[in-house]
Design a protein around this motif. Structure first.
Motif, PDB file in Angstrom:
ATOM      1  N   CYS A  13       0.242  -1.338   0.165  1.00 55.53           N
ATOM      2  CA  CYS A  13      -0.089  -0.065  -0.124  1.00 55.53           C
ATOM      3  C   CYS A  13       1.117   0.991   0.120  1.00 55.53           C
ATOM      4  O   CYS A  13       1.044   1.956  -0.852  1.00 55.53           O
ATOM      5  CB  CYS A  13      -0.773   0.485   1.460  1.00 55.53           C
ATOM      6  N   ARG A  14       1.782   1.158   0.879  1.00 64.28           N
ATOM      7  CA  ARG A  14       3.014   2.349   0.676  1.00 64.28           C
ATOM      8  C   ARG A  14       3.371   2.561  -0.497  1.00 64.28           C
ATOM      9  O   ARG A  14       3.733   4.248  -0.989  1.00 64.28           O
ATOM     10  CB  ARG A  14       3.736   2.456   1.760  1.00 64.28           C
ATOM     11  N   LEU A  15       3.813   1.535  -1.361  1.00 66.96           N
ATOM     12  CA  LEU A  15       4.320   1.594  -2.441  1.00 66.96           C
ATOM     13  C   LEU A  15       3.279   2.455  -3.655  1.00 66.96           C
ATOM     14  O   LEU A  15       3.421   2.773  -4.345  1.00 66.96           O
ATOM     15  CB  LEU A  15       4.915   0.553  -3.199  1.00 66.96           C
ATOM     16  N   TYR A  16       2.240   1.870  -3.768  1.00 64.04           N
ATOM     17  CA  TYR A  16       1.221   2.160  -4.425  1.00 64.04           C
ATOM     18  C   TYR A  16       0.871   4.225  -4.635  1.00 64.04           C
ATOM     19  O   TYR A  16       0.596   4.786  -5.194  1.00 64.04           O
ATOM     20  CB  TYR A  16      -0.223   1.225  -4.008  1.00 64.04           C
ATOM     21  N   ALA A  17       0.770   3.928  -2.639  1.00 60.79           N
ATOM     22  CA  ALA A  17       0.507   5.761  -2.289  1.00 60.79           C
ATOM     23  C   ALA A  17       2.195   6.478  -2.896  1.00 60.79           C
ATOM     24  O   ALA A  17       1.811   7.536  -3.559  1.00 60.79           O
ATOM     25  CB  ALA A  17       0.907   5.482  -0.911  1.00 60.79           C
ATOM     26  N   MET A  18       2.989   6.110  -2.721  1.00 57.31           N
ATOM     27  CA  MET A  18       4.341   6.962  -3.485  1.00 57.31           C
ATOM     28  C   MET A  18       4.083   6.711  -5.001  1.00 57.31           C
ATOM     29  O   MET A  18       4.535   7.843  -5.735  1.00 57.31           O
ATOM     30  CB  MET A  18       5.651   5.564  -3.233  1.00 57.31           C
ATOM     31  N   LEU A  19       3.830   5.619  -5.899  1.00 57.77           N
ATOM     32  CA  LEU A  19       3.342   6.148  -7.214  1.00 57.77           C
ATOM     33  C   LEU A  19       2.254   6.601  -7.696  1.00 57.77           C
ATOM     34  O   LEU A  19       2.210   7.375  -8.436  1.00 57.77           O
ATOM     35  CB  LEU A  19       3.608   4.255  -7.459  1.00 57.77           C
ATOM     36  N   LYS A  20       1.355   6.444  -6.796  1.00 57.72           N
ATOM     37  CA  LYS A  20      -0.452   7.366  -7.057  1.00 57.72           C
ATOM     38  C   LYS A  20       0.939   8.961  -7.127  1.00 57.72           C
ATOM     39  O   LYS A  20      -0.055   9.793  -8.178  1.00 57.72           O
ATOM     40  CB  LYS A  20      -0.436   7.464  -6.127  1.00 57.72           C
ATOM     41  N   GLU A  21       1.062   8.968  -6.319  1.00 63.66           N
ATOM     42  CA  GLU A  21       1.646  10.845  -5.766  1.00 63.66           C
ATOM     43  C   GLU A  21       2.881  11.302  -6.823  1.00 63.66           C
ATOM     44  O   GLU A  21       3.173  12.210  -8.004  1.00 63.66           O
ATOM     45  CB  GLU A  21       2.774  10.455  -4.603  1.00 63.66           C
TER      46      GLU A  21
END
Length: 467
Positions: free
Chosen positions: A367-375
């Motif tokens: 989930c943290r990887l996704y949050a970073m990629l989304k940003e």
């Protein structure tokens, strides 16, 4: 020098005030952090086919300090190096390398140059300055050679207005390089003949095979003693901000952690069984120089993209836990490709934890990887899917009624905040690339490395064939 006198750090105060920094008291000399994320700049660099790289010449020295603040940068100088005479006192009139505030002030000056001239240049040029610079390095990718040529010319013109010289240009397109004057090119392409190949280059610490457009790895052979200190020194020397080699380094870190768990000293001789395992890892380490990863997420033969999906896998084991994110793209001709975008591996804590707990930690990392990629990614993602090989974790995620223990409940709450249960799917362990991230692999394990870099085979197939 009395640093408490007013005016000593006014440049930093002015810089912070422009960006409404509320934590100024904690950043009195450092100033606000105006730098782009290193990982974000590298991710955006890989989005499109035609890549550009350039460097601002002596960036800090182009940013002047106002006269009354120059006394904050005083220094002593002995003429001719004669220490027997009284030194002279000088003041720097520009920001210098090594000063805590220089990075923030120079970044502010660069952004201010872009914002003050926003009406004179296209939006893409202004956004490039704001999103694609890391300190003095510019990394940018665009769709075509025409756009790259125009962008390079506009960036040079914009930088000149702010008295910044953008130089050392290099590109994976010869046409783009030919449009740049020789004196502004990188040294290795100044006198490039039409027959010669484009050289290797380093962009923000990453090895870039410019001619074939691949990311490669260079392994430095070092003679370090086989102790905790020497082993950790070798592992730490592998620079991998995107986590492309995360499973390989996890295997070495696990050996070091095992020695730490048994309370071996930093320079103490290690047991023979650990020595042999370490030597196997070291002997195979040069195999990583054969690993080639496409610099661009899109293969060269791809046409316009019509669908972009992000697939994030997670896993946990007694060795560690981790996650990896893949971009699955489809073009207008229905060609499909899948490539690793970002990886993360972490060792399991020394205090023993259950496998379901480590699986849950892996899901949080995904989930943290996704949050970073989304940003950080500029690509518009059409669909996001999360995969795990743990039915227990899927049960936790789909549980919206029963209360859970504090440790589990806090992490499930974060997962629900970032994702919805419908986005999570099951994958068998053999096909799960995150299983590699949680257990680690040897550098010479080509089969596992292929799965890690390319994702499961079914990703290249139609969605109707997925389990």
């Amino acid at each position: 020098m009395d640093v408490n006198k007013p005016g000593k750090v006014r440049v930093v105060f002015d810089c912070a005030a422009k960006y409404n920094d509320t934590s100024l008291n904690n950043q009195l000399l450092q100033g606000p952090d105006l730098m782009n994320s290193l990982v974000g700049v590298l991710l955006r660099f890989r989005e499109k086919k035609k890549a550009l790289s350039a460097d601002i010449e002596a960036m800090f020295h182009q940013v002047h300090v106002i006269e009354e603040d120059c006394h904050a940068l005083r220094f002593l100088w002995w003429p001719d190096g004669d220490m027997s005479v009284l030194p002279k006192t000088y003041c720097m009139q520009v920001h210098l390398f090594g000063a805590t505030s220089s990075t923030s002030c120079a970044a502010y000056a660069l952004r201010r140059t872009a914002s003050d001239n926003a009406n004179k240049f296209p939006d893409e040029v202004i956004e490039t300055v704001k999103r694609n610079f890391y300190v003095d390095d510019c990394l940018k990718s665009v769709d075509s050679e025409e756009k790259a040529t125009k962008l390079a010319a506009d960036l040079q013109s914009l930088m000149k207005i702010g008295s910044f010289r953008l130089t050392k240009w290099i590109s994976n397109s010869r046409l783009v390089i030919d449009t740049i004057p020789d004196y502004e090119r990188a040294p290795m392409v100044v006198s490039l003949s039409p027959e010669s190949e484009l050289p290797y280059d380093r962009v923000l610490g990453i090895n870039w095979n410019v001619n074939d457009d691949f990311i490669t790895f260079k392994i430095k052979k070092t003679n370090k003693p086989v102790t905790r200190r020497g082993m950790l020194s070798i592992v730490s020397a592998i620079f991998d901000p995107l986590g492309l080699l995360a499973p390989v380094t996890l295997r070495a870190k696990a050996i070091v952690q095992s020695l730490c768990r048994r309370k071996f000293g930093w320079d103490e001789a290690i047991p023979q069984i650990d020595h042999d395992e370490w030597q196997r890892w070291i002997i195979n380490l040069p195999c990583l120089e054969n690993v080639r990863i496409s610099s661009c997420f899109q293969p060269k033969y791809f046409s316009t993209l019509k669908n972009k999906q992000l697939h994030v896998f997670s896993d946990g084991s007694k060795t560690g836990y981790g996650a990896c994110a893949y971009l699955r793209i489809t073009d207008e001709n229905d060609n499909t490709a899948c490539c690793l975008v970002l990886g993360k591996s972490r060792l399991a804590p020394i205090k023993q934890a259950s496998i379901p707990i480590l699986e849950l930690c892996g899901a949080v990392v995904s989930c943290r990887l996704y949050a970073m990629l989304k940003e950080e990614l500029d690509l518009k993602i059409d669909k996001v899917v999360f995969w795990t090989d743990s039915m227990i974790i899927l049960g936790y995620i789909n549980n919206t009624l029963r209360r859970l223990k504090t440790f589990v409940g806090n992490r499930i709450s974060y997962i629900h905040k970032m994702t919805s249960p419908e986005q999570w799917r099951y994958i068998d362990s053999c096909s799960n690339p995150a299983d590699i991230a949680s257990r680690g692999i040897d550098p010479g394990d080509n089969t596992s490395i292929s799965l890690w870099l390319n994702g499961p085979d079914y990703m290249a197939q139609d969605e109707s064939t997925w389990s």
